[in-house]
Design a protein around this motif. Structure first.
Motif, mmCIF file in Angstrom:
data_model
loop_
_atom_site.group_PDB
_atom_site.id
_atom_site.type_symbol
_atom_site.label_atom_id
_atom_site.label_comp_id
_atom_site.label_asym_id
_atom_site.label_seq_id
_atom_site.Cartn_x
_atom_site.Cartn_y
_atom_site.Cartn_z
ATOM 1 N N SER A 1 -40.478 -63.499 25.028
ATOM 2 C CA SER A 1 -39.759 -64.695 25.449
ATOM 3 C C SER A 1 -38.877 -64.316 26.624
ATOM 4 C CB SER A 1 -38.900 -65.244 24.305
ATOM 5 O OG SER A 1 -39.708 -65.877 23.335
ATOM 6 N N ILE A 2 -39.034 -65.052 27.721
ATOM 7 C CA ILE A 2 -38.385 -64.671 28.968
ATOM 8 C C ILE A 2 -37.475 -65.793 29.456
ATOM 9 C CG2 ILE A 2 -38.789 -64.097 31.405
ATOM 10 C CD1 ILE A 2 -41.363 -62.766 30.576
ATOM 11 N N LEU A 3 -36.290 -65.403 29.928
ATOM 12 C CA LEU A 3 -35.360 -66.332 30.559
ATOM 13 C C LEU A 3 -35.326 -66.044 32.050
ATOM 14 C CD1 LEU A 3 -33.074 -68.426 30.649
ATOM 15 C CD2 LEU A 3 -31.479 -66.605 29.984
ATOM 16 N N LEU B 1 -41.330 -69.296 27.913
ATOM 17 C CA LEU B 1 -40.778 -69.020 29.233
ATOM 18 C C LEU B 1 -39.782 -70.122 29.549
ATOM 19 C CD1 LEU B 1 -40.546 -67.609 31.962
ATOM 20 C CD2 LEU B 1 -42.644 -68.761 32.685
ATOM 21 N N LEU B 2 -38.504 -69.769 29.583
ATOM 22 C CA LEU B 2 -37.434 -70.730 29.848
ATOM 23 C C LEU B 2 -36.907 -70.509 31.262
ATOM 24 C CD1 LEU B 2 -35.339 -72.887 29.071
ATOM 25 C CD2 LEU B 2 -33.973 -71.052 28.024
ATOM 26 N N ILE B 3 -36.985 -71.522 32.083
ATOM 27 C CA ILE B 3 -36.440 -71.472 33.437
ATOM 28 C C ILE B 3 -35.238 -72.406 33.466
ATOM 29 C CG2 ILE B 3 -36.924 -71.881 35.878
ATOM 30 C CD1 ILE B 3 -39.919 -71.497 35.103
ATOM 31 N N ASP C 1 -36.023 -62.215 24.933
ATOM 32 C CA ASP C 1 -36.288 -60.784 25.017
ATOM 33 C C ASP C 1 -35.844 -60.155 26.329
ATOM 34 O OD1 ASP C 1 -37.603 -60.621 22.452
ATOM 35 O OD2 ASP C 1 -39.262 -61.710 23.373
ATOM 36 N N VAL C 2 -35.891 -60.924 27.420
ATOM 37 C CA VAL C 2 -35.591 -60.351 28.726
ATOM 38 C C VAL C 2 -35.124 -61.463 29.648
ATOM 39 C CG1 VAL C 2 -37.969 -60.620 29.532
ATOM 40 C CG2 VAL C 2 -36.513 -58.884 30.588
ATOM 41 N N ILE C 3 -34.317 -61.111 30.655
ATOM 42 C CA ILE C 3 -33.840 -62.090 31.623
ATOM 43 C C ILE C 3 -34.080 -61.591 33.033
ATOM 44 C CG2 ILE C 3 -31.491 -61.140 31.486
ATOM 45 C CD1 ILE C 3 -30.401 -63.881 32.227
ATOM 46 N N VAL D 1 -29.802 -62.991 25.621
ATOM 47 C CA VAL D 1 -30.883 -62.017 25.467
ATOM 48 C C VAL D 1 -30.499 -60.970 24.424
ATOM 49 C CG1 VAL D 1 -32.185 -60.203 26.648
ATOM 50 C CG2 VAL D 1 -31.731 -62.366 27.812
ATOM 51 N N ASN D 2 -31.424 -60.679 23.508
ATOM 52 C CA ASN D 2 -31.205 -59.688 22.440
ATOM 53 C C ASN D 2 -29.911 -59.984 21.679
ATOM 54 O OD1 ASN D 2 -31.871 -57.495 20.852
ATOM 55 N ND2 ASN D 2 -31.106 -55.965 22.303
#
Length: 797
Positions: free
Chosen positions: A524-526, A589-591, A605-607, A624-625
């Motif tokens: 999951s990505i920001l 995927l969050l933008i 999980d990551v930004i 994140v985390n």
């Protein structure tokens, strides 16, 4: 929801056909008797007195409760006039002010009051609806040189009614004092003149008596202004604030106010232990908050229970078995306010179920959405309006709101005395203070100092990090205060991010392809952008890349230019996929823009983020985390564009990048973040910040707070206030037909189509011919594209 109205053991005869409210405004759509409304007002006043029994001595006016009791008893006596009674029964409008007519009944109790008490009672009676300037204009001697106006008004109360009112006072006053448990609160029964003498006083001296008290009221206000004594200003705010609050609560038929549970930390610990199924073991900073009495500054890492610590501090402020009268929990953004309201008010595991009010510019809509879960739209709309009204009436002991709602007091918006008077001896939690720029922070902290010094208010300010220059300002506002820190060990345990600085721009094709590849690895990505335009561009490009690769991963665009309905849908989707406690977690995927910094309890999980001031970056990292399920997560910060993008100060962004360079590749130690901030806020940056802060602070303190008076709201400041502190809601022209259709069924449903933009942004669009005000529908329109996918797109107009 409401308690049945308690009635005193003794009730007056002969007043059964004198109304205070028409059937339209009475309880259960029945006319409300003057005796019923008066009793209800005194009930609400007595609850205020129970909450703050020692306030009169605290503010230096020992007779405050006695004055308010008698003002409350007499405040609506003027409604007994024949013309007013006919108006309530459907007749023509009565051209007088009932509170002005009520003044003449002060003669009946004047001998039982001191000279000072008489004028305070008169002031409370005559001001319980209109400001001093309005009464003065309508009833100046120049406008009625021979008192004919007043004489005609007095003549509208006949002898039989006067006898009934005299009998009411004679028969009920002592029993009502007893039944309301006000015997030991300075409330004194008063011997009235004999009946015939009392009636004669009204018949022969009524107009002259009214004129006497009106003139005395105006002289008294002028004398207060001339003397400029702060304790008197504060006492008059309490006087008018409490008479108005009690009257409005009585008129709204709220019934008994909720009992405050703000009386010690044991119940909270027991509740949390029950929810966890085990004994709740507080961290050391939470224990320190429980032991702290007085204002404090709390610093602890993100996710370490700062909210719980702040609530433990709040209830620990109770003294001598007396609960804290009010708790204000302030946050800067509506989404975070809504989330905190749910957290505190939840009927299953909330800390204060049924005791919490929500106050912001769209709180009615927030209530409505919650009511829709188990009610029809029509019933939900009625319930939402009622709950919002209760919050505005000082009904709830716990309030979730923005500091800007409290600033309505110093700005003297209508009802400001009622707002301020509910702050006496209250406790305030100021969360996310990093979110305010220097000028707004100066207004907030000046108000904090004013309430601390004059209203006995106490404050807890909490943050993960604070630069020294801000801590100094906080200590000045809070006065003597405790500094509470999480332990060094706890900071070490909460390390969860590795800082990685990246060259170039987040939106470069190579980086976007890297992000698309990572999302296919079930992460999951920001992606966090500084502007709506950049977020929309990132969404378009990444969406295209993922479609070409055949990926079915959810991609969500979230920013501040979605309307209420679409933003709620998106936030719900994001919470389900990434919420810290969600049972439906999945890769996403969050933008997003800055809206993600504080509005959502999510865990990705990551930004990948645009460069920004360190405080903003740290808030982004906090998404994140969050649960610390991994040893650490990378947080990627790009070096370009470093100009602030017209959102942030360029020098501040570049200074933040310099500090990050020194720590590139390292785990972020939250215990050292304040030192990082001190590196940033030095030299010219610190000088500019301090100058901006101090100039605003001085102007507000000397020009506004030190001149704060009762009895005169300032309608001219209302537009200025909302332009300075609130966004403006606009309707995209492409939704016009849909809006009109929804408006026919439910105004609240229609309001969900409005989009918030900054006032300055609206004015720029208006100047370019891309926005206008629709006077017929009383809304603001923008000529721009809108879609549920992209939101408001000001490039596509």
């Amino acid at each position: 929801m409401l308690e049945n109205m308690m009635i005193s053991r003794v009730w007056p005869d002969g007043m059964s056909d004198i109304w205070a409210k028409s059937a339209l405004k009475g309880r259960d759509e029945k006319p409300e008797l003057l005796t019923q409304h008066t009793w209800s007002l005194l009930e609400r006043l007595s609850e205020t007195i129970y909450l703050r029994p020692n306030l009169p001595e605290q503010i230096g006016f020992p007779d405050l409760w006695n004055c308010l009791f008698w003002a409350g008893f007499l405040h609506d006596f003027g409604k007994a006039a024949k013309g007013f009674q006919e108006m309530l029964r459907g007749g023509k409008r009565w051209p007088h002010r009932h509170e002005v007519l009520s003044l003449m009944f002060l003669e009946w109790i004047a001998e039982g009051l001191t000279d000072e008490e008489r004028i305070w009672v008169a002031a409370a009676i005559v001001s319980h609806h209109k400001d001093a300037k309005e009464i003065q204009f309508a009833y100046s001697e120049r406008s009625d040189p021979y008192n004919n106006f007043l004489a005609n008004m007095v003549a509208e109360i006949d002898d039989a009614t006067l006898i009934g009112m005299w009998d009411w006072l004679i028969k009920c006053q002592q029993t009502w004092i007893d039944d309301l448990n006000l015997n030991k609160r300075g409330i004194k029964a008063i011997a009235l003149p004999p009946q015939s003498e009392a009636i004669g006083i009204i018949k022969s001296q009524g107009p002259a008596s009214i004129r006497k008290w009106l003139n005395a009221y105006q002289r008294w206000i002028r004398n207060i202004d001339r003397r400029g004594e702060q304790p008197v200003f504060i006492s008059t705010i309490a006087l008018r604030g409490y008479i108005i609050s009690s009257d409005h609560l009585a008129s709204a038929h709220t019934g008994e106010l909720p009992s405050s549970n703000l009386a010690g930390p044991d119940k909270l610990l027991e509740l949390w232990s029950s929810a966890a199924g085990a004994s709740y073991s507080p961290y050391s900073h939470q224990t320190d908050c429980m032991k702290c009495h007085g204002s404090a500054i709390l610093m602890a890492p993100t996710g370490s229970g700062k909210t719980e610590a702040s609530l433990l501090w709040a209830v620990a402020q109770a003294e001598n078995g007396q609960p804290v009268p009010r708790l204000y929990y302030t946050l800067p953004f509506q989404a975070s306010m809504n989330a905190m309201y749910d957290r505190l008010n939840n009927s299953k595991n909330g800390v204060f179920p049924g005791q919490v009010g929500l106050e912001h510019s769209r709180s009615t809509l927030a209530y409505y959405r919650r009511m829709l879960e188990d009610k029809s739209p029509e019933k939900a709309a009625r319930s939402a309006k009622w709950l919002n009204n209760l919050a505005r009436l000082n009904y709830y002991p716990v309030r979730v709101l923005s500091p800007y709602q409290i600033l309505k007091g110093p700005y003297c918006l209508k009802g400001y005395e009622s707002l301020l008077s509910d702050c006496f001896n209250a406790v305030f939690i100021l969360d996310e203070v990093h979110a305010y720029e220097a000028k707004r922070l100066a207004l907030i902290l000046a108000t904090v100092k004013y309430l601390r010094e004059n209203f006995g208010a106490r404050f807890l300010v909490m943050s993960a990090t604070l630069p020294s220059l801000l801590r100094n300002r906080l200590e000045d506002a809070l006065g003597e205060c405790s500094m509470i820190h999480a332990s060094t060990d706890l900071y070490a345990r909460f390390q969860r991010h590795r800082l990685v600085l990246r060259d170039g721009d987040l939106l470069s094709p190579g980086i976007l392809n890297e992000i698309a590849k990572s999302i296919q690895e079930e992460q999951s990505i920001l992606v966090c952008c500084n502007t709506v335009r950049r977020a929309q561009d990132a969404y378009t490009e990444l969406n295209n890349i993922l479609k070409k690769s055949g990926s079915e991963v959810e991609i969500v665009l979230l920013h501040g230019r979605f309307n209420g309905k679409d933003r709620l849908d998106k936030e719900t989707k994001v919470r389900q996929a990434t919420g810290s406690n969600s049972s439906q977690r999945e890769a996403i995927l969050l933008i997003a823009t800055q809206v993600v910094e504080v509005s959502l309890d999510i865990d990705l999980d990551v930004i990948y983020t645009d460069p920004a001031p360190l405080e903003a970056l740290l808030q982004r990292f906090g998404r994140v985390n969050r649960r610390r399920l991994k040893s650490f997560s990378p947080v990627y910060v790009f070096r370009e564009p470093a100009d602030g993008q017209m959102i942030y100060d360029e020098a501040l962004v570049q200074a933040s990048l310099k500090v990050l360079e020194k720590n590139n590749g390292m785990l972020i130690d939250e215990a050292k973040l304040s030192d990082w901030l001190d590196e940033i806020y030095q030299g010219e940056i610190a000088e500019d910040w301090n100058n901006e802060y101090q100039d605003t602070y001085n102007e507000f303190w000397e020009g506004v707070l030190l001149n704060l008076r009762a009895f005169n709201s300032d309608e001219g400041l209302e537009d200025e206030f909302y332009r300075a502190f609130d966004s403006v809601e606009v309707l995209p022209a492409c939704l016009s037909s849909e809006y009109d259709k929804a408006l026919e069924d439910s105004p609240l449903e229609a309001s969900q189509m409005l989009v918030s933009i900054r006032w300055s942004q609206f004015m720029r669009l208006k100047n370019k011919g891309q926005a206008h005000e629709d006077d017929d529908r009383k809304i603001k329109m923008v000529d721009a594209d809108y879609s549920s996918e992209f939101g408001l797109d000001l490039r596509r107009s």
